[in-house]
Motif scaffolding. Structure first.
Motif, PDB file in Angstrom:
ATOM      1  N   VAL A 208       0.812  -1.208  -0.181  1.00  0.00           N
ATOM      2  CA  VAL A 208      -0.039  -0.047   0.161  1.00  0.00           C
ATOM      3  C   VAL A 208       1.018   1.326   0.164  1.00  0.00           C
ATOM      4  N   VAL A 209       0.829   2.145  -1.067  1.00  0.00           N
ATOM      5  CA  VAL A 209       1.609   3.317  -1.100  1.00  0.00           C
ATOM      6  C   VAL A 209       0.410   4.619  -1.135  1.00  0.00           C
ATOM      7  N   LEU A 210       0.702   5.454  -0.120  1.00  0.00           N
ATOM      8  CA  LEU A 210      -0.012   6.508   0.113  1.00  0.00           C
ATOM      9  C   LEU A 210       0.572   7.666  -0.482  1.00  0.00           C
ATOM     10  N   VAL A 211      -0.075   8.624  -1.225  1.00  0.00           N
ATOM     11  CA  VAL A 211       0.668   9.609  -1.990  1.00  0.00           C
ATOM     12  C   VAL A 211      -0.199  10.829  -1.554  1.00  0.00           C
ATOM     13  N   ALA A 212       0.494  12.072  -0.965  1.00  0.00           N
ATOM     14  CA  ALA A 212      -0.089  13.079  -0.448  1.00  0.00           C
ATOM     15  C   ALA A 212       0.602  14.154  -1.533  1.00  0.00           C
ATOM     16  N   SER A 213      -0.172  14.809  -2.357  1.00  0.00           N
ATOM     17  CA  SER A 213       0.230  15.667  -3.602  1.00  0.00           C
ATOM     18  C   SER A 213      -0.196  17.136  -3.383  1.00  0.00           C
ATOM     19  N   GLY A 214       0.745  17.900  -3.735  1.00  0.00           N
ATOM     20  CA  GLY A 214       0.041  19.550  -3.611  1.00  0.00           C
ATOM     21  C   GLY A 214      -0.241  20.117  -2.392  1.00  0.00           C
ATOM     22  N   PHE A 215      -0.735  21.183  -2.507  1.00  0.00           N
ATOM     23  CA  PHE A 215      -1.317  21.605  -1.051  1.00  0.00           C
ATOM     24  C   PHE A 215      -2.673  22.397  -1.418  1.00  0.00           C
ATOM     25  N   ILE A 216      -3.590  22.141  -0.188  1.00  0.00           N
ATOM     26  CA  ILE A 216      -5.064  22.695  -0.455  1.00  0.00           C
ATOM     27  C   ILE A 216      -5.001  23.924  -0.182  1.00  0.00           C
ATOM     28  N   GLU A 217      -5.936  24.730  -1.289  1.00  0.00           N
ATOM     29  CA  GLU A 217      -5.974  26.137  -1.307  1.00  0.00           C
ATOM     30  C   GLU A 217      -6.273  26.818   0.106  1.00  0.00           C
ATOM     31  N   PRO A 218      -5.715  27.783   0.227  1.00  0.00           N
ATOM     32  CA  PRO A 218      -6.255  28.375   1.725  1.00  0.00           C
ATOM     33  C   PRO A 218      -7.617  29.115   1.482  1.00  0.00           C
ATOM     34  N   LYS A 219      -8.127  29.288   2.737  1.00  0.00           N
ATOM     35  CA  LYS A 219      -9.462  30.187   2.662  1.00  0.00           C
ATOM     36  C   LYS A 219      -9.140  31.498   2.494  1.00  0.00           C
ATOM     37  N   LEU A 220     -10.008  32.214   1.534  1.00  0.00           N
ATOM     38  CA  LEU A 220      -9.898  33.586   1.324  1.00  0.00           C
ATOM     39  C   LEU A 220     -11.250  34.282   1.771  1.00  0.00           C
ATOM     40  N   ALA A 221     -11.008  35.784   1.935  1.00  0.00           N
ATOM     41  CA  ALA A 221     -12.030  36.568   2.482  1.00  0.00           C
ATOM     42  C   ALA A 221     -12.776  37.041   1.197  1.00  0.00           C
ATOM     43  N   GLY A 222     -13.871  36.984   1.454  1.00  0.00           N
ATOM     44  CA  GLY A 222     -14.793  37.701   0.365  1.00  0.00           C
ATOM     45  C   GLY A 222     -15.611  38.667   1.112  1.00  0.00           C
ATOM     46  N   ASP A 223     -15.813  39.818   0.607  1.00  0.00           N
ATOM     47  CA  ASP A 223     -16.532  41.164   1.018  1.00  0.00           C
ATOM     48  C   ASP A 223     -17.686  41.607   0.379  1.00  0.00           C
ATOM     49  N   LEU A 224     -18.570  41.793   1.063  1.00  0.00           N
ATOM     50  CA  LEU A 224     -19.920  42.530   0.636  1.00  0.00           C
ATOM     51  C   LEU A 224     -20.251  43.633   1.446  1.00  0.00           C
ATOM     52  N   ILE A 225     -20.038  44.801   0.767  1.00  0.00           N
ATOM     53  CA  ILE A 225     -20.274  46.032   1.648  1.00  0.00           C
ATOM     54  C   ILE A 225     -21.612  46.683   1.092  1.00  0.00           C
ATOM     55  N   LEU A 226     -22.260  46.741   2.028  1.00  0.00           N
ATOM     56  CA  LEU A 226     -24.022  47.223   1.500  1.00  0.00           C
ATOM     57  C   LEU A 226     -23.914  48.578   1.788  1.00  0.00           C
ATOM     58  N   ASP A 227     -23.819  49.193   2.854  1.00  0.00           N
ATOM     59  CA  ASP A 227     -23.562  50.684   3.180  1.00  0.00           C
ATOM     60  C   ASP A 227     -22.650  50.659   4.334  1.00  0.00           C
ATOM     61  N   ILE A 228     -22.405  51.868   4.672  1.00  0.00           N
ATOM     62  CA  ILE A 228     -21.239  52.155   5.851  1.00  0.00           C
ATOM     63  C   ILE A 228     -21.537  51.560   7.090  1.00  0.00           C
ATOM     64  N   ASN A 229     -22.853  50.886   7.268  1.00  0.00           N
ATOM     65  CA  ASN A 229     -23.279  50.204   8.540  1.00  0.00           C
ATOM     66  C   ASN A 229     -23.154  48.778   8.290  1.00  0.00           C
ATOM     67  N   ALA A 230     -23.069  48.301   7.029  1.00  0.00           N
ATOM     68  CA  ALA A 230     -23.234  46.831   6.867  1.00  0.00           C
ATOM     69  C   ALA A 230     -22.279  46.317   5.818  1.00  0.00           C
ATOM     70  N   ARG A 231     -21.111  45.830   6.412  1.00  0.00           N
ATOM     71  CA  ARG A 231     -20.229  45.121   5.580  1.00  0.00           C
ATOM     72  C   ARG A 231     -20.058  43.608   5.741  1.00  0.00           C
ATOM     73  N   ILE A 232     -20.388  42.932   5.138  1.00  0.00           N
ATOM     74  CA  ILE A 232     -20.183  41.334   5.269  1.00  0.00           C
ATOM     75  C   ILE A 232     -19.153  40.740   4.754  1.00  0.00           C
ATOM     76  N   SER A 233     -18.271  40.083   5.728  1.00  0.00           N
ATOM     77  CA  SER A 233     -16.938  39.658   5.271  1.00  0.00           C
ATOM     78  C   SER A 233     -16.934  38.057   5.519  1.00  0.00           C
ATOM     79  N   PHE A 234     -16.921  37.252   4.446  1.00  0.00           N
ATOM     80  CA  PHE A 234     -16.959  35.756   4.681  1.00  0.00           C
ATOM     81  C   PHE A 234     -15.946  34.930   4.069  1.00  0.00           C
ATOM     82  N   PRO A 235     -15.455  33.843   4.598  1.00  0.00           N
ATOM     83  CA  PRO A 235     -14.416  32.985   4.173  1.00  0.00           C
ATOM     84  C   PRO A 235     -15.238  32.147   3.188  1.00  0.00           C
ATOM     85  N   PHE A 236     -14.212  31.912   2.229  1.00  0.00           N
ATOM     86  CA  PHE A 236     -14.426  31.091   0.985  1.00  0.00           C
ATOM     87  C   PHE A 236     -13.288  30.174   0.481  1.00  0.00           C
ATOM     88  N   TYR A 237     -13.563  29.068  -0.045  1.00  0.00           N
ATOM     89  CA  TYR A 237     -12.340  28.387  -0.679  1.00  0.00           C
ATOM     90  C   TYR A 237     -12.338  28.676  -2.230  1.00  0.00           C
TER      91      TYR A 237
END
Lengths: 392, 215
Positions: A208-237
């Motif tokens: 049995v040979v196990l092969v781990a290759s490459g690197f998983i993509e890191p999470k990034l931040a997505g931004d949604l600014i509705l107005d000065i009072n409402a910024r939504i920042s969410f993580p995504f791959y």
């Protein structure tokens, strides 16, 4: 009022500054991850050994330490760090008033990182590999049973992980717990159409040979600014187009019949993040309301202070992008039945992504005992291989 | 006016004294709480911090199974003490439990009882290596061990430790509880006939709960 304003402003800016400083992965982890990705596994091990991070990032430190130790073939050290990570996850399995209330006013970085469901499963995946590499099948079977519990609870997210399921079956099989192994092989067959391994004669040996290759993509931040009072920042791959590696096993220049199983980690990590999405969104909504209330109250007393507070709150809204970044992009398992009379085999791996092609070759000496199992692991993408050729 | 001032000063002094007293007491208490402590526990006293396997469970398993083996008819009916080889206890739980600790303790108690003889399986390779060394010419002939005099086992002692863990289903609650059931089976197999001539089990079930909300 004239005397209060500077003090209030100063306090507000200081708090926000400190909070913003905390919204990043600790420097020691960033350094170690970079070293590991650049191929300096030993340097990464050294950076992580004795490293200290805040309680918020303790789990990340343990998971990175364990995985880097495994790549450096320090399996016992890896087992210890993974077991500590497992214990920590269990300890963090409660609603912390401190974490939740801080997160309500700052952001999700204030919460002690408890790992995504997928990361919790992969702790057991890599532990099974550690125990199998040390020829301790009983330990691997314990990890397999822990993984069973997670599959039972979060099957909707984790069922795509074919490799972990196969590894569980293999761990049970190696420990002589054939009933449990058969259950897992049956699930693999029913859910994913993967055939159980053919019944072997006692004279042949398994590889049995196990092969781990490459690197998983890191999470990034997505931004949604509705107005000065409402910024939504969410993580995504982000999307990734890395292909699974091609693996061939040669014995005396002849290609051996093999069973090949691959798992791409990114879609599973993405599903796990999506499953947590509801609680993240709820906290987001509550935070928006709370910050808005505070800014309104400050504005009632002092318009300038209120305005600055509103701006600072907007900046403070940061997506929690913490994740286990030393994970591979692909985990593959190749299994072959090796006929008697063959002492060693050659494993050829071709791993390709959008930028480069990595060809790797390793000679594996087999256990000579009839009926034995030889397990080996190859980590691609961290630069410590026997005969590695990288071509653009 | 002077009297009132004196009273006020006295009151102020008294408050300051009280404050000092409270601060000092608080600091002393905090220091006491910070001090490292060590205490010796009775290994036979039952203590559980959560529902998982601990040394009290091991003690219970060893005691029950040893007693059962001592009450078995092996030694009383046989002309000589049964010779036993231990083939280990399989761990089929979700915890990394050293099951050799259980079998070692059972063996210890049985040896102490004088009713059983045990063959040391773990030392077989070392025994062979040592015998090879003695017969390689390094040891005087009269001091060498006699070959072919090792004991042959009459019985194999083996077993399995299993666990079933159940958590409370999802519902609105302040505590989450889990139940763990452990079952330890031990059996003696006759090497000549393959018959299981003795078997016994110990069962332990425990429930533990912890708060869902904490600091």
């Amino acid at each position: 009022m004239r005397f209060q304003r500077p003090g209030r402003l100063c306090a507000l800016v200081t708090v926000c500054g400190l909070a913003l400083q905390a919204c990043s992965t600790p420097g020691v982890l960033v350094t170690a991850r970079e070293q590991f990705k650049q191929g300096s596994t030993t340097a990464a091990v050294q950076t992580l050994s004795g490293a200290e991070v805040s309680a918020r990032d303790q789990l990340l430190l343990l998971m990175d330490t364990a995985l880097v130790a495994q790549a450096a073939e320090q399996y016992n050290e890896s087992i210890v760090a993974f077991e500590q990570a497992y214990t920590l996850i269990d300890e963090l399995d409660f609603i912390s008033v401190r974490d939740q209330s801080t997160a309500l006013f700052l952001n999700d970085w204030a919460i002690r990182y408890g790992g995504e469901i997928s990361e919790r499963l992969w702790i057991h995946t890599f532990q099974m590999i550690n125990y199998l590499m040390l020829n301790r099948p009983d330990g691997a079977a314990v990890e397999a049973r822990r993984a069973v519990n997670l599959f039972d609870k979060h099957g909707d997210v984790l069922n795509e992980d074919v490799l972990t399921r196969y590894l569980m079956a293999l761990s049970f099989e190696s420990a002589g717990q054939f009933d449990s192994a058969n259950v897992e092989y049956r699930k693999l067959n029913e859910q994913l159409g993967i055939d159980p391994p053919a019944r072997r004669s006692k004279a042949t040996r398994d590889l049995v040979v196990l092969v781990a290759s490459g690197f998983i993509e890191p999470k990034l931040a997505g931004d949604l600014i509705l107005d000065i009072n409402a910024r939504i920042s969410f993580p995504f791959y982000p999307e990734s187009y890395k292909r699974e590696p091609g693996i061939t096993v040669f014995a005396n220049a002849q290609v051996l019949d093999t069973q090949l199983v691959h798992t791409r980690l990114l879609p599973i990590a993405r599903s796990a993040l999506a499953k947590r999405g509801k609680s993240v969104a709820a906290r987001h909504a509550l935070r928006l309301v709370a910050k808005n209330q505070i800014a309104n109250q400050l504005e009632d007393q002092d318009a300038l202070v209120g305005g600055i507070a509103r701006l600072l709150f907007l900046v403070l809204e940061q997506a929690d992008t913490r994740s286990w970044e030393t994970l591979p992009a692909w985990l593959s398992l190749v299994r072959a039945e090796v006929p008697t009379g063959i002492d060693s085999v050659n494993v050829q791996i071709n791993s390709a992504d959008a930028l480069s092609v990595t060809d790797h070759s390793r000679t594996i000496v087999l256990n000579s005992k009839p009926g034995s199992l030889t397990v080996d692991m190859i980590r691609l993408g961290v630069g410590r291989f026997d005969q590695q050729v990288v071509s653009p | 006016m002077k009297i009132r001032m004196t009273i006020l000063q006295m009151q102020k002094k008294s408050i300051q004294c009280s404050l000092r007293f409270f601060i000092l007491t608080g600091m002393a208490l905090a220091l006491t709480a910070c001090a490292a402590t060590t205490r010796t526990l009775d290994p036979r006293a039952e203590q559980h911090f959560d529902a998982s396997y601990d040394f009290s469970d091991k003690q219970q398993i060893v005691d029950v199974l040893t007693e059962s083996l001592l009450n078995a008819a092996y030694s009383s009916n046989a002309t000589e003490k049964p010779k036993v080889i231990i083939y280990g206890i399989d761990n089929e739980t979700t915890e990394h439990i050293s099951t050799s600790g259980i079998s070692d303790d059972i063996r210890l108690q049985l040896i102490r009882s004088g009713e059983y003889r045990f063959i040391n399986r773990e030392q077989r390779e070392n025994i062979a290596e040592e015998a090879d060394f003695q017969f390689a010419g390094f040891v005087a002939p009269e001091q060498r061990v006699n070959e072919g005099r090792q004991l042959g086992a009459d019985f194999i002692l083996s077993g399995t430790l299993r666990s079933i863990k159940k958590k409370e289903p999802r519902q609105i609650r302040l505590n989450k509880s889990e139940t763990i059931y452990y079952s330890m089976n031990l059996e003696m197999t006759d090497l000549e006939t393959g018959e299981i001539t003795w078997a016994d089990a110990v069962e332990i079930a425990r429930e533990a709960s912890r708060p869902i909300i904490g600091w």
